[in-house]
Design an enzyme around this catalytic site. Structure first.
Site, PDB file in Angstrom:
ATOM      1  N   GLN A 178      -6.262  -7.068  -2.210  1.00  0.00           N
ATOM      2  CA  GLN A 178      -4.631  -6.945  -1.022  1.00  0.00           C
ATOM      3  C   GLN A 178      -5.301  -7.322   0.258  1.00  0.00           C
ATOM      4  O   GLN A 178      -5.124  -8.480   0.958  1.00  0.00           O
ATOM      5  CB  GLN A 178      -4.031  -6.501  -1.431  1.00  0.00           C
ATOM      6  CG  GLN A 178      -2.628  -6.881  -0.640  1.00  0.00           C
ATOM      7  CD  GLN A 178      -1.572  -5.912  -0.385  1.00  0.00           C
ATOM      8  OE1 GLN A 178      -1.195  -6.210   0.522  1.00  0.00           O
ATOM      9  NE2 GLN A 178      -1.701  -4.885  -1.665  1.00  0.00           N
ATOM     10  N   SER A 179      -6.556  -6.983   0.502  1.00  0.00           N
ATOM     11  CA  SER A 179      -6.350  -7.023   1.726  1.00  0.00           C
ATOM     12  C   SER A 179      -7.375  -8.148   2.897  1.00  0.00           C
ATOM     13  O   SER A 179      -6.940  -8.971   2.976  1.00  0.00           O
ATOM     14  CB  SER A 179      -7.408  -5.564   2.473  1.00  0.00           C
ATOM     15  OG  SER A 179      -8.234  -5.672   2.096  1.00  0.00           O
ATOM     16  N   LYS A 237     -25.190 -14.347  -9.803  1.00  0.00           N
ATOM     17  CA  LYS A 237     -26.508 -13.167 -10.159  1.00  0.00           C
ATOM     18  C   LYS A 237     -27.941 -14.343 -11.132  1.00  0.00           C
ATOM     19  O   LYS A 237     -28.508 -14.318 -11.087  1.00  0.00           O
ATOM     20  CB  LYS A 237     -26.504 -12.102 -11.245  1.00  0.00           C
ATOM     21  CG  LYS A 237     -25.449 -11.227 -11.108  1.00  0.00           C
ATOM     22  CD  LYS A 237     -25.279 -10.042 -12.173  1.00  0.00           C
ATOM     23  CE  LYS A 237     -24.547  -9.016 -11.186  1.00  0.00           C
ATOM     24  NZ  LYS A 237     -24.014  -8.056 -12.665  1.00  0.00           N
ATOM     25  N   GLU A 248      -5.169   1.641  -1.233  1.00  0.00           N
ATOM     26  CA  GLU A 248      -3.880   1.032   0.112  1.00  0.00           C
ATOM     27  C   GLU A 248      -3.450   2.795  -0.116  1.00  0.00           C
ATOM     28  O   GLU A 248      -3.413   2.914   1.844  1.00  0.00           O
ATOM     29  CB  GLU A 248      -2.764   0.682  -0.703  1.00  0.00           C
ATOM     30  CG  GLU A 248      -1.528   0.166   0.178  1.00  0.00           C
ATOM     31  CD  GLU A 248      -1.773   0.148   1.373  1.00  0.00           C
ATOM     32  OE1 GLU A 248      -0.432  -0.061   2.512  1.00  0.00           O
ATOM     33  OE2 GLU A 248      -1.899  -1.094   1.786  1.00  0.00           O
ATOM     34  N   ASP A 252      -3.353  -2.208   2.778  1.00  0.00           N
ATOM     35  CA  ASP A 252      -4.141  -3.318   2.064  1.00  0.00           C
ATOM     36  C   ASP A 252      -4.008  -4.535   3.433  1.00  0.00           C
ATOM     37  O   ASP A 252      -4.693  -5.439   4.016  1.00  0.00           O
ATOM     38  CB  ASP A 252      -3.623  -3.772   1.436  1.00  0.00           C
ATOM     39  CG  ASP A 252      -4.523  -2.875   0.247  1.00  0.00           C
ATOM     40  OD1 ASP A 252      -5.875  -2.668   0.618  1.00  0.00           O
ATOM     41  OD2 ASP A 252      -4.427  -2.763  -1.102  1.00  0.00           O
ATOM     42  N   GLY A 301      11.199   6.782  19.528  1.00  0.00           N
ATOM     43  CA  GLY A 301      10.950   5.216  20.639  1.00  0.00           C
ATOM     44  C   GLY A 301      11.542   5.790  22.259  1.00  0.00           C
ATOM     45  O   GLY A 301      11.773   5.453  23.148  1.00  0.00           O
ATOM     46  N   GLY A 302      12.021   6.814  22.222  1.00  0.00           N
ATOM     47  CA  GLY A 302      13.322   7.577  23.195  1.00  0.00           C
ATOM     48  C   GLY A 302      14.734   7.385  22.567  1.00  0.00           C
ATOM     49  O   GLY A 302      15.395   7.302  23.787  1.00  0.00           O
TER      50      GLY A 302
END
Length: 415
Positions: free
Chosen positions: A17-18, A75, A139, A168, A247-248
């Site tokens: 995935q990443s 290879k 993940e 990911d 977040g305030g």
């Protein structure tokens, strides 16, 4: 109209995935992404979580649009020569192998630089340099090591990982930014460079507000916007904050009409200070707008549970969409908890290309997530993922191999 990354060729050694998240994004912007896979097997996600026998899984198809697939035995000595030819022709090599795997294949940074001094080598790794750099990471490991899990969930429960793939896909997005930045710098220096995105680092970057709160906690011993205030206790580390916004602007998830049967009949509601009087009017508590116990943000902080309980009495009389319609008239910040089914069927997301229907030769039609970044001069067309090795002959011909040479390489097992 051209694409933003027209002319950029990516050698894609990524899987799962990443890495594929990163290279798919670059492909959407016009890069020619050549995905190198193992003959007969390919990216392991082709067969993971299959819903149709012997057909590429949604896991694979939704992460590999707009790419070309070649199969090379790295290879095999002749296969390695093919790979060297690709390195000489490409601008970027992207990999998310286990640490040291590329070196063991014989493609160290020094060897790649010999073949192509302009090559940018971009890597996803679990950790950056340090005691854990040789560890494999997935993940949820990244979410735990990057600080997300310890700060997610409710204070009376265990750490919780997020449903969002911030380890990911989040790291893949970070790596894509690093690649385009390195490409831009190359236009001035003429040189390639290494680009590293560590999954722990990427998760921590997305958790920066919690690092902010750690320092605030160390200085004050309390954080008034957290639900632990005023009656709970704070330890030495940032606690889990449930659904608080952090977040305030205090927020919480509240029940809506039908919550007894629908697990997603909820709305996120924020008691934003500039619209406090409007909130009071909507929920029928007009007196709170002037009451000194509720009129100011500071006065409301120790009473948030009571306030949200009162707001919830109002939201429970409305569906989440009815509540949204009313609250938006007064600019009160809120958002429905949308299920994946609701998102998949949302016509506005289809219209913007955020949800796309793609036709696949063996799977048929399926839904996928389109490009989340919209460029006015580089519109994205999402094309299907490649079949295993579908473009091997095509890419070989572009490298200058004749039909006879391609046939001989195939007989030799190099491709």
């Amino acid at each position: 109209m051209g694409k933003a990354l027209d002319g950029v060729r990516i050698l894609d050694f990524t899987h799962v995935q990443s890495g594929p998240t990163c290279t798919q994004l670059l492909a959407w912007f016009g890069a020619d992404v050549i995905k190198v896979e193992r003959a007969g097997a390919g990216d392991i996600t082709r067969e993971q979580l299959r819903d149709i026998p012997d057909v590429d899984s949604l896991y694979f198809t939704m992460l590999n649009h707009n790419k070309r697939s070649v199969t090379i035995d790295t290879k095999n000595p002749e296969g390695k020569l093919v790979l060297e030819a690709l390195i000489q022709k490409c601008d970027v090599l992207v990999e998310n192998f286990a640490p040291g795997a590329l070196d063991r294949m014989g493609f160290t940074w020094e060897r790649i630089q010999e073949l192509n001094p302009k090559m940018i080598v971009a890597s996803v790794k679990g950790f950056g340099p340090g005691p854990y750099e040789d560890c494999k990471v997935y993940e949820n490991v990244a979410q735990c090591a990057g600080g997300a899990a310890s700060t997610t969930g409710f204070d009376d429960g265990p750490p919780v990982v997020s449903g969002a793939q911030i380890g990911d896909s989040g790291t893949g997005l970070h790596l894509a930014l690093g690649i385009v930045t390195a490409l831009y710098q190359r236009t001035m220096t003429g040189r390639g460079q290494k680009v590293l995105a560590a999954m722990q680092d990427g998760v921590l970057n997305l958790c920066r507000v919690k690092l902010r709160d750690q320092q605030r906690l160390e200085r004050t011993g309390v954080m008034k916007e957290y639900p632990q205030y005023p009656n709970g206790t704070f330890g030495e580390a940032v606690p889990r904050a449930g659904n608080a916004s952090g977040g305030g602007q205090p927020g919480w998830i509240l029940k809506c009409k039908g919550w007894e049967a629908d697990p997603n009949a909820y709305i996120y509601f924020i008691t934003q200070a500039p619209v406090w009087a409007k909130i009071c009017n909507v929920i029928g508590k007009e007196e709170w707008a002037t009451d000194p116990d509720y009129a100011t943000p500071a006065a409301r902080l120790p009473r948030l549970k009571e306030i949200f309980a009162e707001v919830e009495r109002w939201t429970m009389s409305k569906t989440k969409f009815e509540a949204m319609e009313i609250l938006n008239k007064y600019d009160i910040p809120c958002g429905p908890i949308l299920s994946m089914k609701e998102i998949a069927e949302d016509p506005s997301l289809r219209k913007t290309g955020t949800i796309v229907e793609v036709d696949h030769p063996t799977r048929g039609k399926y839904l996928t997530v389109g490009n989340p970044i919209k460029l006015s001069d580089s519109p994205t067309e999402v094309t299907r993922s490649p079949l295993l090795g579908e473009h091997t002959d095509e890419v070989m011909a572009e490298l200058g191999y004749s039909l006879e040479q391609i046939s001989a390489l195939r007989v030799a097992g190099a491709i």
